[in-house]
Structures are given as structure tokens and as C-alpha cells.
Design an enzyme around this catalytic site. Structure first.
Site, PDB file in Angstrom:
ATOM      1  N   ASP A  49      60.566   5.466  96.958  1.00  0.00           N
ATOM      2  CA  ASP A  49      59.083   5.110  96.982  1.00  0.00           C
ATOM      3  C   ASP A  49      58.804   6.202  95.647  1.00  0.00           C
ATOM      4  OD1 ASP A  49      56.326   4.231  97.481  1.00  0.00           O
ATOM      5  OD2 ASP A  49      55.959   6.289  98.151  1.00  0.00           O
ATOM      6  N   TYR A  54      52.785  11.278  91.277  1.00  0.00           N
ATOM      7  CA  TYR A  54      53.868  12.255  91.721  1.00  0.00           C
ATOM      8  C   TYR A  54      54.209  13.254  90.620  1.00  0.00           C
ATOM      9  CZ  TYR A  54      53.436   9.521  95.843  1.00  0.00           C
ATOM     10  OH  TYR A  54      53.078   8.949  97.018  1.00  0.00           O
TER      11      TYR A  54
END
Ligand code: NDP
Length: 327
Positions: A49, A54
């Protein structure tokens, strides 16, 4: 490893998967990230994932290099990204769920991850300023282009997901296949209450996040073993404050006693508890150390220990079960 269908879709995900939030491109070295993915893959994990947000895009760059270096067959893994928060260059059209940002963000994620398509693509949060219709059409454009295979949401309300399904049906488009909500022994309402109709009527799949509530449910904050942890990271004071609230710590202490009685690490008990919920398609693990991942990947061994009696004892300690209407 056990594999579960992603809701009613034909896709099968390993019931334990691996995520990269706060770790890849940030808290851990690229070498450790490589080791973690190798260990996970060898244990049968087939879902990794990620998200544009991020480490502001760096997490995808790190994961892309690792996927490429290992020469794993593309059919053997599922990789995701998410759109909403943008990367390092924020700006009016570099965040959110407009058609422009969705298409541009997907193309950028494909480059960073060095893949031809994303298996799963999530709307990372609802965008209150973009019509859901525009987002559903944009996701379907990407599906038609073969750039994504399934699309879904993350932390959307049941009514927002329902609206996306309605729009998709109106135009004969493909609606959301999965949602990515937080789910753990503390945060339960979406999975166990709000989304129940979506599971029953529409076969929504779930890829759940923070199964250990950022490490709290491993018991290390109550045993005094927590060193160099996520909750000490700069900029995450908000997370620390919420994760280590007095009331939560008190419950975890009691939970530790139950885990000790069963002779299992609390982290594994907490993860196995998530897997007991049949509406969970996959539990996304996070790890900053190889030992943590190795331990967490043996969680399936604990499932047979979670008898009705043990589950009831857990409820008595946690008292976090949502109260549903009585019939
Ligand atoms: P967890 O709640 O399981 O937290 C993982 C962290 O807990 C690790 O990085 C480590 O942190 C600590 N930990 C893990 N295992 C152990 C162990 N056995 N013993 C002691 N400490 C342990 O999951 P995450 O919050 O990382 O979420 C998992 C994934 O879900 C993310 O990587 C991301 O892919 C996704 N996610 C999605 C979100 C969304 O909005 N859609 C939001 C958040 C996450 P440390 O060692 O630093 O203490």
C-alpha cells in the site's frame, strides 16, 4: 498466508499486507524498506500500500525501486496509490479530487512506482469542493485507459460512498470496490456500524489501516519498552497525544494481561482480532523494524485462540464496541 476477496470483486488479497506510511522514505532507510518488502513477499503478502502523500512522493519512489530490483512478476503482487493530499509542491490543482488532479496524480504515481498500472487507486479523503460525479467519471477514465484496475475511497462517510455508487449506476460506470478505513480495537465505528449496509448490499471490500493504533496496541508503551518509535517523530505530536491518552493506556494494560494468559504477544492478539471481522479484506501492517514484521506475519497462528470466550473478555476490557439499534 490466507487470501481473501476484496469485497465482492474477483481480486484476492493476502489477509496481511504491508504499507509504507511514515516509514518508507522517512523513518527507515531504503535498505530496511527493501528487507521488509522481501520478507513480506516471501511470506505470501501480495499487497503493498502506498499514496502520493506518503513522504511527499518519496515513499512511492522507494517502493518503485524495490519492486523493480526484485524482478517480481507483475501478476504476483497488487500495488496501490492514493490521490488527495498531493506531493511536495502543493497548489490549488495539486491536491483534491478534481478530474485534473486525479489524472495527473495517477500518471505521476505510475512513474514513481515504475509500473504500467495501479491495481488499487484510492481517493485518500472526500473532497468537499469537487462534485462526486466528477471524481467517479475521472476514476472511470483511468479504468478505461487501463491505468488502474479497481478504485475506492479512504475515510469517506457511508453516505459519500453511497452517492459514488449511485452516480456510477446512473451512468453505467464502475463504482468504488473498496474503502480504506482505520480499524483496530479502539476505532471501530465505520467497520462495525456505519458501513454495514455497504457490505451487505454492495459487497464493499476493506483494506484496513493502523491495526495497532500506531503501535499502542503492541503494548510497548505500557511495558516501558518503547524506544525510537513513530510517536517520538518530529511533527507527530498530534498523533502521540491522541494515541497515548490515559484512558487508552489503561485499557491496553488490561489487554496485556489477556495476551499474557494466552501466551501470545499483544501485537499479534490485536492484529488477529482485526482479522476475525469477515468484512476486513486485508489488514495493512506497518513496521519500522524487521523483527516487528516477522512477528506480525505470524498472526494467523493466533486466530484459533480467539474463542467466543476470549473475544468476550476482550470486549469487557476494551468497551469500544459500537452500540447498534436493538430489534
Ligand atoms: P500500525 O497501527 O500497525 O502501526 C505500525 C507501527 O507500529 C510500526 O511502524 C511500528 O512503529 C509499530 N509496530 C508494528 N509492529 C510492532 C510490533 N510487533 N511491536 C512493536 N511495535 C510495532 O499501522 P500503520 O499506522 O503503520 O498503518 C498501516 C498502513 O496503513 C500504512 O503503512 C499505510 O499503508 C496505511 N494507512 C492508511 C491511512 C489512510 O488514511 N488511508 C492512514 C494510515 C495508514 P514504531 O516502531 O515506529 O513504533
Amino acid at each position: 498466508m490466507e487470501y481473501r476477496r476484496l469485497g465482492k470483486s474477483g481480486l484476492q488479497l493476502s489477509s496481511l499486507s504491508l504499507g509504507s506510511w511514515l516509514t518508507f522514505g522517512q523513518q527507515i532507510s531504503d535498505k530496511i524498506a527493501d528487507e521488509l518488502m522481501g520478507i513480506a513477499y516471501d511470506a505470501g503478502v501480495n499487497f503493498f500500500d502506498n499514496a502520493e502523500g506518503y513522504a511527499e512522493g518519496k515513499s512511492e519512489i522507494v517502493m518503485g525501486k524495490i519492486l523493480k530490483a526484485h524482478h517480481w512478476e507483475r501478476e504476483s503482487y497488487v500495488v496501490s496509490s492514493k490521490v488527495f493530499f498531493g506531493t511536495e509542491n502543493k497548489g490549488p490543482n495539486r491536491v483534491g479530487l478534481s478530474r485534473k488532479h486525479i489524472i495527473e496524480a495517477c500518471n505521476a504515481a505510475l512513474k514513481r512506482l515504475q509500473v504500467d498500472y495501479l491495481d488499487l487507486y484510492f481517493c485518500h479523503r472526500p473532497d468537499k469542493n469537487t462534485p462526486i460525479e466528477e471524481t467517479v467519471w475521472a476514476m472511470n477514465t483511468l479504468l478505461q485507459q487501463g491505468k488502474i484496475l479497481y478504485w475506492g475511497t479512504s475515510e469517506w462517510s457511508a453516505s459519500e460512498i453511497m452517492e459514488a455508487i449511485r452516480v456510477a449506476r446512473q451512468y453505467n460506470l464502475i463504482g468504488p470496490t473498496m474503502e480504506q478505513p482505520q480499524y483496530n480495537l479502539i476505532e471501530r465505528n465505520k467497520l462495525e456500524n456505519e458501513y454495514l449496509l455497504l457490505f451487505k448490499e454492495y459487497g464493499l471490500g476493506t483494506t484496513i489501516w493502523s491495526p495497532l493504533a500506531s503501535g499502542l496496541l503492541s503494548g510497548k508503551y505500557t511495558s516501558g519498552e518503547a524506544k525510537n518509535t513513530r510517536l517520538d517523530m518530529k511533527g507527530l505530536e498530534w498523533l502521540k497525544e491522541s494515541a497515548l491518552a490515559e484512558e487508552k493506556l489503561a485499557k491496553v494494560k488490561k489487554l496485556q494481561v489477556l495476551a499474557d494468559d494466552l501466551n501470545v504477544p499483544l501485537a499479534k492478539l490485536s492484529l488477529a482480532w482485526c482479522l476475525k471481522n469477515p468484512n476486513v479484506s486485508t489488514v495493512i501492517l506497518g513496521a519500522s523494524k524487521v523483527e516487528q514484521l516477522k512477528e506480525n506475519l505470524t498472526t494467523l497462528d493466533v486466530l484459533p485462540l480467539l474463542t467466543d470466550e476470549v473475544m468476550e473478555n476482550i470486549e469487557k476490557v476494551m468497551q469500544t464496541k459500537p452500540v447498534l439499534p436493538q430489534f
